[in-house]
Design a protein around this motif. Sequence first.
Motif, short mmCIF file in Angstrom:
data_model
loop_
_atom_site.label_atom_id
_atom_site.label_comp_id
_atom_site.label_asym_id
_atom_site.label_seq_id
_atom_site.Cartn_x
_atom_site.Cartn_y
_atom_site.Cartn_z
N SER A 53 -3.91 5.56 19.54
CA SER A 53 -4.71 4.94 18.59
C SER A 53 -5.52 5.85 17.92
CB SER A 53 -4.96 3.38 18.79
OG SER A 53 -3.76 2.56 19.15
N TYR A 54 -6.46 6.12 18.96
CA TYR A 54 -7.53 6.84 18.65
C TYR A 54 -7.35 8.09 17.78
CZ TYR A 54 -9.54 3.60 22.13
OH TYR A 54 -9.99 2.53 22.59
N TYR A 140 3.72 5.56 13.57
CA TYR A 140 2.34 5.39 13.66
C TYR A 140 1.62 6.76 13.33
CZ TYR A 140 3.24 0.94 15.85
OH TYR A 140 3.46 -0.32 16.01
N TRP A 141 2.08 7.81 13.28
CA TRP A 141 1.29 9.24 13.05
C TRP A 141 1.78 9.69 11.59
CZ3 TRP A 141 1.13 12.86 17.77
CH2 TRP A 141 0.78 12.13 19.04
N PHE A 175 -7.40 0.34 6.50
CA PHE A 175 -6.23 0.78 6.88
C PHE A 175 -5.93 1.32 8.31
CE2 PHE A 175 -5.59 0.40 2.51
CZ PHE A 175 -4.40 -0.19 1.95
N SER A 176 -6.89 1.39 9.08
CA SER A 176 -6.70 2.01 10.52
C SER A 176 -6.89 0.89 11.45
CB SER A 176 -7.98 2.81 10.61
OG SER A 176 -9.18 2.39 11.00
N PRO A 177 -6.36 1.25 12.94
CA PRO A 177 -6.69 0.20 13.93
C PRO A 177 -8.15 -0.20 14.32
CG PRO A 177 -5.44 2.16 14.77
CD PRO A 177 -5.91 2.32 13.08
N LEU A 178 -8.99 0.34 13.50
CA LEU A 178 -10.50 0.13 13.55
C LEU A 178 -10.63 -1.56 13.16
CD1 LEU A 178 -12.77 3.16 12.25
CD2 LEU A 178 -12.66 2.14 14.50
N SER A 209 -1.55 -2.78 16.33
CA SER A 209 -2.34 -4.29 15.77
C SER A 209 -3.48 -4.37 16.86
CB SER A 209 -1.42 -5.49 16.15
OG SER A 209 -0.20 -5.23 15.34
N SER A 210 -3.49 -3.60 17.96
CA SER A 210 -4.56 -3.88 18.82
C SER A 210 -4.75 -2.54 19.87
CB SER A 210 -4.60 -5.04 19.41
OG SER A 210 -5.84 -4.96 20.64
N MET A 211 -5.90 -1.94 19.60
CA MET A 211 -5.77 -0.59 20.34
C MET A 211 -6.11 -0.76 21.96
SD MET A 211 -8.64 1.29 17.81
CE MET A 211 -9.15 2.74 18.68
#
Length: 692
Positions: A53-54, A140-141, A175-178, A209-211
């Motif tokens: 996710s990072y 996801y990428w 738009f990111s997991p942040l 949805s959650s890192m």
Amino acid sequence: MKKVIESWRIELTLLARNYWFWVVLVAIGAYISFGFPGFLLVYDPGRAFMGSSYLVVGGILVSLLYGWNLTKEEVTNHMEEIVLCLSKGYSSKVIGKVLVLLTVVLFFLAFSISILYTRLYQANVPDIFFIKGIYYIVLYWGMPFFVMGILGMVVGSLNQSKKAYFIILGTWVLFSPLLSEISETFIAYIKDEYVSWLSVLQIFNLGESSMATPYDPVYGLPMEIHRWMKVFFWLLTGLFFLSIRSLQISLQEVVPKHVWKVGSVYIIVIVSLVYYWNQPDQPRLEEGMSVNSYESDYYEKNIQNKSEKSASFDVQTYNLDVTSFRDLSVVVDMKIRLKEKSNQLTFTLYHGLKVKKVVSRNKKLPFRQMGDHLKVSLTDSRLDNKIRIEYEGVSSPDYPANEQGVLLPSYFPWYPIPGYKKVYSDQGTYYPLQPEQRAHFELRYSGPEKLYTNLSHKGGREWQGEATNGITIVAGMMKEKKIDDTTIIYPVSTPYMLKSVNQFIAQAKPMQHRLEKDLKIDGRPIAQKVFFVTDRLNELPMWNFEDHTLIGIDQLSNSISALADKSSIFDRIFSSLHQEKNYANQSDDIKGWYEAVVRYIYGQKYKQQGFASEAEESLSRSYEVYFDPEEEATQQEKKDAQYAKKLLNYFKRHRNNTDDIEGIAVKWREKLLQPKPMKWEDLESIILKRKH
């Protein structure tokens, strides 16, 4: 077409000459080479993927900046007017830039996969991850990076000033997991009415949805259909706005004459996609308040689920037609035997599964679904002993059923169970609903393969058999292996755990026999079919049914020593012997002390190293935690603390008199199985009677 290809070639040449491209590429290679720890690839490959996710967070920002920079080049080099003067010059340039963006993303995927899969091969990761991993990386990428590059181009076409940086930063967070990290950080400080808005914002998040969500070994890598629909939605939306903006610039018109054509196509496609995206979907258990409170919030608001009522009938036969795709759809035909005259039938069925109709003798019967309870009214005294119930909906996040995986244990009411029963406890866990009525089951199944169940396989998609404690169905990232006389169903991602199964069974059987004898319990042995599945009902749960055993694990169990540890074996055996509903209702403090005392007895009596010291430490620690004199407490809490202190001193004084403590434990358990909540004075009374 030649102009598009020429534009594409020129942009690639410029990119290859840009040293920042090579800096980013080296950074990505270094991250994939060293950012995925070797032990994680070996023991938890699923988490290795989900931990990326990072990388997604950084990739989304880089993609936005690159897309913005692509549209900036003509302005920077003062070539915009020249491009606009050429026939179809601007549109060809834009299409060429989009193709360059796609080429860069594909190159990045190929480069990343070559490094990552080399490491996976070296780590001897199960083959299924090589296949699933491709889909995961694309979802996801690759696709988010392409979408964000398109949105970056849209931003660049609208604004080339320094203000664009603020727009890019806002888009990056949205738009990111942040977005999930920020939501979970501040969700505790905002009013309840705004919590739902944070969940709505997840429609923008193109990453996980959650890192922090751990990998679920049964469910596998989260790649549900609604996630693909979300990415395609934003891809089409980005291309639509880029097309409109390109027409505005090339035609020098605020409302281009071709806008209705582009808009019509977009609306037709997007409406169909949104409709499909918006279909009911199985919620997945993830980190974060909004998902973890999914069940507790419901049961706090629906108090009718706390009532109970025994059934006036038995179900002799279940004929189940099960479909698992995005949600769970079931048609069940039951053969009923009335035990007494009644004008209604009562069932327990999980509230997320909505009944559509009930039929008997080709006539619809009136029914009422109240949370987890279903009441069917019998309008005809000449009731046919056969009844059909059709229902569909989403299962619990703990026990999912969709196109990706199925985990529906027999103690969870995913099919109608006679009578009104409580499903969820005040302690925030599910009650162990164990059917005790023998019935014949026939199952037809359509969903993720391969399906594993405690029934016998007839062939194709059909299973059947007799069962006293209901049926369990599991599908997903699972495999089956025969070890001696025991059939083991286990997650593909836990091959190292499998090496200690023999040792676990060899130690668990005598340990269970001793505990049953000491506590005067008539329990069930470990069955010849054992399911290792994720289960959050208890910390280390184990269920022994007549024809199968369920053992709760997580991905941390994937080690050679995880199952062989005697202390954890004790915890599982203890859990399997204490699955009664009344026991589940008792105070966690008193149950914790009881378990520690039983552990102490076992350690002393059977010379198990460390058991007694662990138990004493647990008793002392629980007293300090639950009855801290420095904390503010009610009069009852202070009174309980005094009882607990006296009891702790008693057990310390009599630590060598295991026979005496064992007698107390037996009576203690009897009290815990009563409907009335046990109190500390009840335990003191048991001790006083024992002393006399």
